[in-house]
Structures are given as C-alpha cells and as structure tokens.
Design a protein around this motif. Structure first.
Motif, short mmCIF file in Angstrom:
data_model
loop_
_atom_site.label_atom_id
_atom_site.label_comp_id
_atom_site.label_asym_id
_atom_site.label_seq_id
_atom_site.Cartn_x
_atom_site.Cartn_y
_atom_site.Cartn_z
N ALA A 110 -73.53 -123.81 -17.39
CA ALA A 110 -73.56 -125.14 -18.62
C ALA A 110 -74.79 -125.81 -19.10
N GLU A 111 -75.64 -126.84 -20.32
CA GLU A 111 -76.71 -127.23 -19.78
C GLU A 111 -76.37 -128.49 -20.62
N PHE A 112 -76.80 -129.55 -20.47
CA PHE A 112 -76.82 -130.69 -21.07
C PHE A 112 -77.82 -131.37 -21.95
N GLU A 113 -77.97 -131.66 -22.66
CA GLU A 113 -79.34 -132.39 -22.88
C GLU A 113 -79.13 -133.76 -23.29
N THR A 114 -78.56 -134.55 -24.03
CA THR A 114 -77.77 -135.43 -24.45
C THR A 114 -76.60 -136.25 -23.07
N VAL A 115 -76.24 -137.22 -23.56
CA VAL A 115 -75.01 -137.89 -23.33
C VAL A 115 -74.01 -137.44 -24.22
N GLU A 116 -74.39 -136.87 -25.03
CA GLU A 116 -73.36 -136.68 -25.60
C GLU A 116 -72.39 -135.06 -26.04
N GLU A 117 -73.81 -134.49 -25.10
CA GLU A 117 -72.77 -132.62 -24.82
C GLU A 117 -72.63 -132.99 -23.01
N PHE A 118 -73.17 -133.78 -23.03
CA PHE A 118 -72.02 -133.81 -21.47
C PHE A 118 -71.09 -134.67 -21.49
N GLU A 119 -70.51 -135.77 -22.00
CA GLU A 119 -69.59 -136.26 -22.49
C GLU A 119 -68.31 -134.99 -22.63
N ARG A 120 -68.72 -134.22 -23.42
CA ARG A 120 -67.73 -133.72 -24.33
C ARG A 120 -67.41 -132.37 -22.74
N PHE A 121 -68.25 -132.03 -22.38
CA PHE A 121 -67.94 -131.72 -21.35
C PHE A 121 -66.80 -131.95 -19.90
N PHE A 122 -67.83 -133.79 -19.96
CA PHE A 122 -66.90 -134.57 -18.43
C PHE A 122 -65.54 -134.26 -18.96
N ARG A 123 -64.95 -134.99 -20.10
CA ARG A 123 -64.18 -134.42 -20.92
C ARG A 123 -62.96 -133.60 -20.45
N ALA A 124 -63.22 -132.28 -20.82
CA ALA A 124 -62.36 -131.46 -20.85
C ALA A 124 -62.70 -131.09 -19.51
N ASN A 125 -63.04 -131.21 -18.58
CA ASN A 125 -63.07 -130.72 -17.12
C ASN A 125 -63.19 -131.77 -16.08
N TYR A 126 -62.60 -133.43 -16.20
CA TYR A 126 -63.13 -134.37 -15.38
C TYR A 126 -62.51 -135.27 -15.74
N ARG A 127 -61.45 -135.53 -15.17
CA ARG A 127 -60.57 -136.96 -15.65
C ARG A 127 -60.76 -138.31 -14.27
N THR A 128 -60.04 -139.37 -14.57
CA THR A 128 -60.98 -140.72 -14.38
C THR A 128 -59.89 -141.17 -12.91
N GLU A 129 -59.65 -141.60 -11.97
CA GLU A 129 -58.68 -142.54 -12.07
C GLU A 129 -59.21 -143.60 -10.82
N GLY A 130 -59.70 -144.35 -11.02
CA GLY A 130 -59.67 -145.62 -11.51
C GLY A 130 -61.55 -145.74 -10.54
N ASP A 131 -62.01 -145.30 -9.57
CA ASP A 131 -63.48 -144.99 -9.17
C ASP A 131 -64.01 -143.60 -9.44
#
Length: 145
Positions: A110-131
């Motif tokens: 994957a490659e990200f040039e914008t915050v939006e591209e990274f956020e789409r990838f992040f939501r598909a691959n990660y979850r947050t639990e507190g910090d």
C-alpha cells in the motif's frame, strides 16, 4: 564476429542507465517507520502525510516507510553525483535492479500520499482499543480508491 542482439546494442548506444533517468533515486529520502501500535503512531503518520512531497508506504515485506521528496545536495544539474568518489555506502550499493525506472511501486502492499488514503486503509485493517491499535487481519486488506 558474433552479432549483438538489438537490445544489447541499444543499451550500449544509450550508455549507462543512470545517465538518462533524471537521478530519481537522488530525489528523495526514505526512513523506516514502525507500523501503528498506538494512537500516537497513527497521529505521527497523519502528521507526515499532512506535508507536501511526503508519502508513506508498506513494501512487499510488510515494512513501513516514510518517504520525503528532496534532492541530494550532491546532485549536479546534469543528474550526476558531484561527490561520486566519496558517496555514501548506501549509494554505492544501490543497483539498477532497485531503480525506480523499473516501477517497483506495484510491488508495494500500500502507498499513501494523503491522510484520507491512509485513513481508509487504517479503518479496513486496524481497530483502536483505548490508546492501543490492533490489527484486524493477518494480511492487509487494500480498500478500493
């Protein structure tokens, strides 16, 4: 006398491949980056991507990198190195098999040039639990653009 193939003759006619590429490998720096494990890591990646000439990518080995577009100070106007005899070992070991002209981008996960591209990838691959940040899947899912 043996006849040379057309591709070998063409390559010799154009000289060393570095002389015609515009010195792409001398126009950025890339540094290893830890994958996000905490909210602060996610924020750091977002901060990098808020800047121009910066991208973050995950290479085919799963390693994370931040890349900043900036010319080497030793880059001459003709694309040659003005300090060739004293260039760093990294430059000495860099071969044409690693050259950007071979378009290795397709090999990256994957490659990200914008915050939006990274956020789409992040939501598909990660979850947050507190910090803390946790991977959702063993393999990365690359969302459609």
């Amino acid at each position: 006398m043996a006849r040379r193939s057309k591709t070998v003759a063409d390559a010799l006619a154009h000289g060393h491949p570095c002389h015609s590429c515009g010195a792409l490998c001398c126009r950025y720096v890339a540094a290893a980056l830890d994958p996000p494990k905490e909210r602060a890591d996610r924020d750091l990646i977002r901060w990098y991507l808020a800047h121009t000439k910066v991208c973050v990518y995950i290479d085919r080995d799963g390693d994370w990198w931040v890349q900043v577009g900036t010319d080497c100070r030793n880059l001459g106007p003709d694309g040659s190195c003005r300090d060739y005899d004293h260039r760093p070992q990294l430059c000495r070991e860099y071969g044409t098999d690693s050259c950007e002209r071979a378009d290795h981008d397709a090999e990256n996960i994957a490659e990200f040039e914008t915050v939006e591209e990274f956020e789409r990838f992040f939501r598909a691959n990660y979850r947050t639990e507190g910090d803390r940040v946790r991977r959702r899947h063993r393999r990365y899912v690359v969302p459609a653009s």
